[in-house]
Design an enzyme around this catalytic site. Sequence first.
Site, PDB file in Angstrom:
ATOM      1  N   GLU A 170       0.843  -1.214   0.000  1.00  0.00           N
ATOM      2  CA  GLU A 170       0.000   0.000   0.000  1.00  0.00           C
ATOM      3  C   GLU A 170       0.877   1.263   0.000  1.00  0.00           C
ATOM      4  OE1 GLU A 170      -3.368  -0.517   0.055  1.00  0.00           O
ATOM      5  OE2 GLU A 170      -3.527  -2.535   0.887  1.00  0.00           O
TER       6      GLU A 170
HETATM    7  C1  LIG Z   1       2.478 -10.031   0.394  1.00  0.00           C
HETATM    8  C2  LIG Z   1       2.362  -8.966  -0.645  1.00  0.00           C
HETATM    9  C3  LIG Z   1       1.117  -8.674  -1.189  1.00  0.00           C
HETATM   10  C4  LIG Z   1       1.002  -7.685  -2.174  1.00  0.00           C
HETATM   11  N1  LIG Z   1      -0.217  -7.452  -2.740  1.00  0.00           N
HETATM   12  C5  LIG Z   1      -0.312  -6.610  -3.810  1.00  0.00           C
HETATM   13  C6  LIG Z   1      -1.547  -6.481  -4.515  1.00  0.00           C
HETATM   14  O1  LIG Z   1      -2.562  -7.080  -4.165  1.00  0.00           O
HETATM   15  N2  LIG Z   1      -1.568  -5.662  -5.600  1.00  0.00           N
HETATM   16  C7  LIG Z   1      -0.471  -4.974  -6.020  1.00  0.00           C
HETATM   17  O2  LIG Z   1      -0.561  -4.262  -7.005  1.00  0.00           O
HETATM   18  N3  LIG Z   1       0.719  -5.073  -5.358  1.00  0.00           N
HETATM   19  C8  LIG Z   1       0.826  -5.883  -4.274  1.00  0.00           C
HETATM   20  N4  LIG Z   1       2.022  -6.023  -3.615  1.00  0.00           N
HETATM   21  C9  LIG Z   1       3.192  -5.283  -4.092  1.00  0.00           C
HETATM   22  C10 LIG Z   1       3.562  -4.121  -3.190  1.00  0.00           C
HETATM   23  O3  LIG Z   1       2.595  -3.115  -3.307  1.00  0.00           O
HETATM   24  C11 LIG Z   1       4.983  -3.644  -3.585  1.00  0.00           C
HETATM   25  O4  LIG Z   1       5.874  -4.636  -3.142  1.00  0.00           O
HETATM   26  C12 LIG Z   1       5.319  -2.312  -2.966  1.00  0.00           C
HETATM   27  O5  LIG Z   1       4.575  -1.289  -3.568  1.00  0.00           O
HETATM   28  C13 LIG Z   1       6.812  -1.958  -3.089  1.00  0.00           C
HETATM   29  O6  LIG Z   1       7.271  -2.104  -4.385  1.00  0.00           O
HETATM   30  P1  LIG Z   1       8.619  -2.935  -4.698  1.00  0.00           P
HETATM   31  O7  LIG Z   1       8.466  -4.235  -3.996  1.00  0.00           O
HETATM   32  O8  LIG Z   1       8.820  -2.941  -6.147  1.00  0.00           O
HETATM   33  O9  LIG Z   1       9.756  -2.128  -3.978  1.00  0.00           O
HETATM   34  P2  LIG Z   1      10.606  -0.952  -4.610  1.00  0.00           P
HETATM   35  O10 LIG Z   1       9.709   0.064  -5.175  1.00  0.00           O
HETATM   36  O11 LIG Z   1      11.663  -1.518  -5.469  1.00  0.00           O
HETATM   37  O12 LIG Z   1      11.279  -0.370  -3.310  1.00  0.00           O
HETATM   38  C14 LIG Z   1      12.449  -0.916  -2.702  1.00  0.00           C
HETATM   39  C15 LIG Z   1      12.917   0.046  -1.610  1.00  0.00           C
HETATM   40  O13 LIG Z   1      13.256   1.313  -2.213  1.00  0.00           O
HETATM   41  C16 LIG Z   1      12.479   2.337  -1.640  1.00  0.00           C
HETATM   42  N5  LIG Z   1      12.137   3.311  -2.667  1.00  0.00           N
HETATM   43  C17 LIG Z   1      11.551   3.099  -3.869  1.00  0.00           C
HETATM   44  N6  LIG Z   1      11.376   4.236  -4.517  1.00  0.00           N
HETATM   45  C18 LIG Z   1      11.838   5.216  -3.726  1.00  0.00           C
HETATM   46  C19 LIG Z   1      11.924   6.627  -3.832  1.00  0.00           C
HETATM   47  N7  LIG Z   1      11.449   7.311  -4.878  1.00  0.00           N
HETATM   48  N8  LIG Z   1      12.484   7.298  -2.816  1.00  0.00           N
HETATM   49  C20 LIG Z   1      12.947   6.672  -1.724  1.00  0.00           C
HETATM   50  N9  LIG Z   1      12.880   5.345  -1.558  1.00  0.00           N
HETATM   51  C21 LIG Z   1      12.328   4.613  -2.546  1.00  0.00           C
HETATM   52  C22 LIG Z   1      11.254   1.645  -1.068  1.00  0.00           C
HETATM   53  O14 LIG Z   1      10.658   2.405  -0.038  1.00  0.00           O
HETATM   54  C23 LIG Z   1      11.839   0.338  -0.583  1.00  0.00           C
HETATM   55  O15 LIG Z   1      12.413   0.509   0.689  1.00  0.00           O
HETATM   56  C24 LIG Z   1       2.145  -6.972  -2.589  1.00  0.00           C
HETATM   57  C25 LIG Z   1       3.401  -7.259  -2.027  1.00  0.00           C
HETATM   58  C26 LIG Z   1       3.508  -8.229  -1.070  1.00  0.00           C
HETATM   59  C27 LIG Z   1       4.863  -8.530  -0.500  1.00  0.00           C
END
Ligand SMILES: Cc1cc2nc3c(=O)[nH]c(=O)nc-3n(C[C@H](O)[C@H](O)[C@H](O)COP(=O)(O)OP(=O)(O)OC[C@H]3O[C@@H](n4cnc5c(N)ncnc54)[C@H](O)[C@@H]3O)c2cc1C
Length: 596
Positions: free
Chosen positions: A403
């Site tokens: 979220e």
């Molecule tokens: C159990 C589970 C259920 C999920 N369910 C859903 C779902 O139903 N639908 C859906 O669409 N998604 C879902 N997700 C996905 C989830 O929303 C994403 O994992 C989340 O938005 C983070 O994206 P990412 O994993 O690509 O991390 P990244 O975006 O790669 O982030 C990695 C790190 O970098 C940081 N970061 C990234 N960008 C920036 C920035 N601009 N400035 C500073 N820091 C930054 C982040 O805060 C984090 O610490 C789910 C994930 C999990 C694990």
Amino acid sequence: MPTTTETTILRGGEWLIQTSDAEVVFTPERTTDEHRLIARTTQDFVDNEVLPNLDRLEEKDWALARDLVKRGGDLGLLGVDVPEAYGGVGLDKVTSLVVSEKMARSASFGATFGAQANLTVVPIVLFGTEAQKQKYLPGLLSGDIVGAYGLSESGSGSDALGARTRATRQPDGSFLLNGEKMWITNGGFADLFVVFAKVDGDQFTALLVERGYGVKSGKEEHKMGLHGSSTTALIFQDVKVPAENVLGEVGKGHKVAFNVLNFARFKLGAMCGGGAQGAIAESAKYAATRRQFGQPIASFGAIKHKLGEMVVRTYAIESLLYRTAGLVDARIAATPHEATDGSAALAAFEEYAVEASIAKVAGSEALNYVLDENIQIHGGNGYVRDYPAERHYRDARVNRIFEGTNEINRLLIPGMLIRRALKGDLPLIPAAKALQDELLGPPSMPAAGDDEGVLTDERRAVDAFKKVALMVFGLAMQTYGQKLTDEQEVLMHLADITIEVYSAESATLRAQAAARGKTARAALQADAARVYVNDAAMRIDASARQALAAMVDGDSLRTMLAALRRVLKVTPVNTVAARRRLADETVEREGYPFGT
Ligand SMILES: Cc1cc2nc3c(=O)[nH]c(=O)nc-3n(C[C@H](O)[C@H](O)[C@H](O)COP(=O)(O)OP(=O)(O)OC[C@H]3O[C@@H](n4cnc5c(N)ncnc54)[C@H](O)[C@@H]3O)c2cc1C
């Protein structure tokens, strides 16, 4: 600072520059019999039908998960946010909050339920056409159709608009969908997906995609926790989506995604608050029965400190959640609209997007703290699977990731406030200027704060916190101007200070209202608020000092630090005694002593 009255509804973020009267703030103590009935119904459902089946859910019995979604539908829990005209129960947002809190007792099923109620039903209610609502809502509300929300991809999580899934328009107006989504909750068994894709290359758009159109699921992810909820990739290969299945408008998918997230973040905060309450009960019961050195561990000061602090942090979260729900409901009620028209709710969630992000960040971090201490109180038993403490700990970790990660939400909090200030919607800049003049002038008498004598020092402290926030906001805007977005570390400190202001004020106002209304355990509520404010002062001081030192040095820094000391004069209270009283009551009652 001006004070709100019963006839005014604070705008989003306005609490940062105004004081509120305890009489106008919504609190758990002001919930109605109807709210309490729904709380009880949800809790009974989770206790009697979900928790006894947790092992089967963790073994991925998705037929059972579907049955439980249906049971939630039978009980009306899926339709809380849906107008009666579409088969829902059309209740207020306090009710949504109560349902989310109680659903938290099973985090895995809570995720399944949330993907349905918050991430599929809500977007259709807010953005769907009449035909889409008629077609999909009845099945979603009964639980016959299970929904999922497909936004994230392997290459675009936080950067959601960078999605690579493509929807290519066909001559008949339909779309051919190609691409892959990642980590989708309910992905293994859902029937209907809200999918975000780029139409014709660059128009980010939400589509309603039925599984029957040809959606394939990837394998179940091997996760750290939430083993009882399905998380898979979704694969689209030339999936044909009818033209009428665009949700909202082509090219306006960001509106759907961001508005849905505003509401979902708030509800996630509610789940975290509810989860913390459940864990406090486990800790209290364990501490009362586990004996070491000839006495229950609950009698040790170190354990009392933990129990007391778990209650204090949960109290602050609960207070800000109910306050926010009250604001949202008041704004919706004050906006003339038809019962079937979702635009008032949409506008209200946009208005309180900062508060929703605060609920998400503060809620998920308080829950992590509580669950960590829950394990510690359980000792070795906390580390093995015979007790639920270790599962809660694993399950909760993701709350800081999905979220919108807590980093992204922390960036959003000051970002949205500054944007509103620059647009003239929030008088942050004049307030910061007035503060600057005040600090340069002779020392003024302390603000009278509230005149009732209860928690007066805490009200003054909260006023001081707001001044610190204004000082750091003002200096940051002055120092960096448009380039402030590049200074993420300063923005994180600003977010932390802002979160502390809202939490501390919400807790204090609630405790004050309890004292005035002579609510049961009002003195304990005052203890919780006092401890929170006391410690918030130290946290705010630490954040402010680091932010200031990043922006100025030499004499300028010395002047700013002197101003900080002058503003933030908070006399420590006896937190040891207060936490002991809170811990003793928690053990005595075998659970969180406040709440619905
Ligand atoms: C159990 C589970 C259920 C999920 N369910 C859903 C779902 O139903 N639908 C859906 O669409 N998604 C879902 N997700 C996905 C989830 O929303 C994403 O994992 C989340 O938005 C983070 O994206 P990412 O994993 O690509 O991390 P990244 O975006 O790669 O982030 C990695 C790190 O970098 C940081 N970061 C990234 N960008 C920036 C920035 N601009 N400035 C500073 N820091 C930054 C982040 O805060 C984090 O610490 C789910 C994930 C999990 C694990």
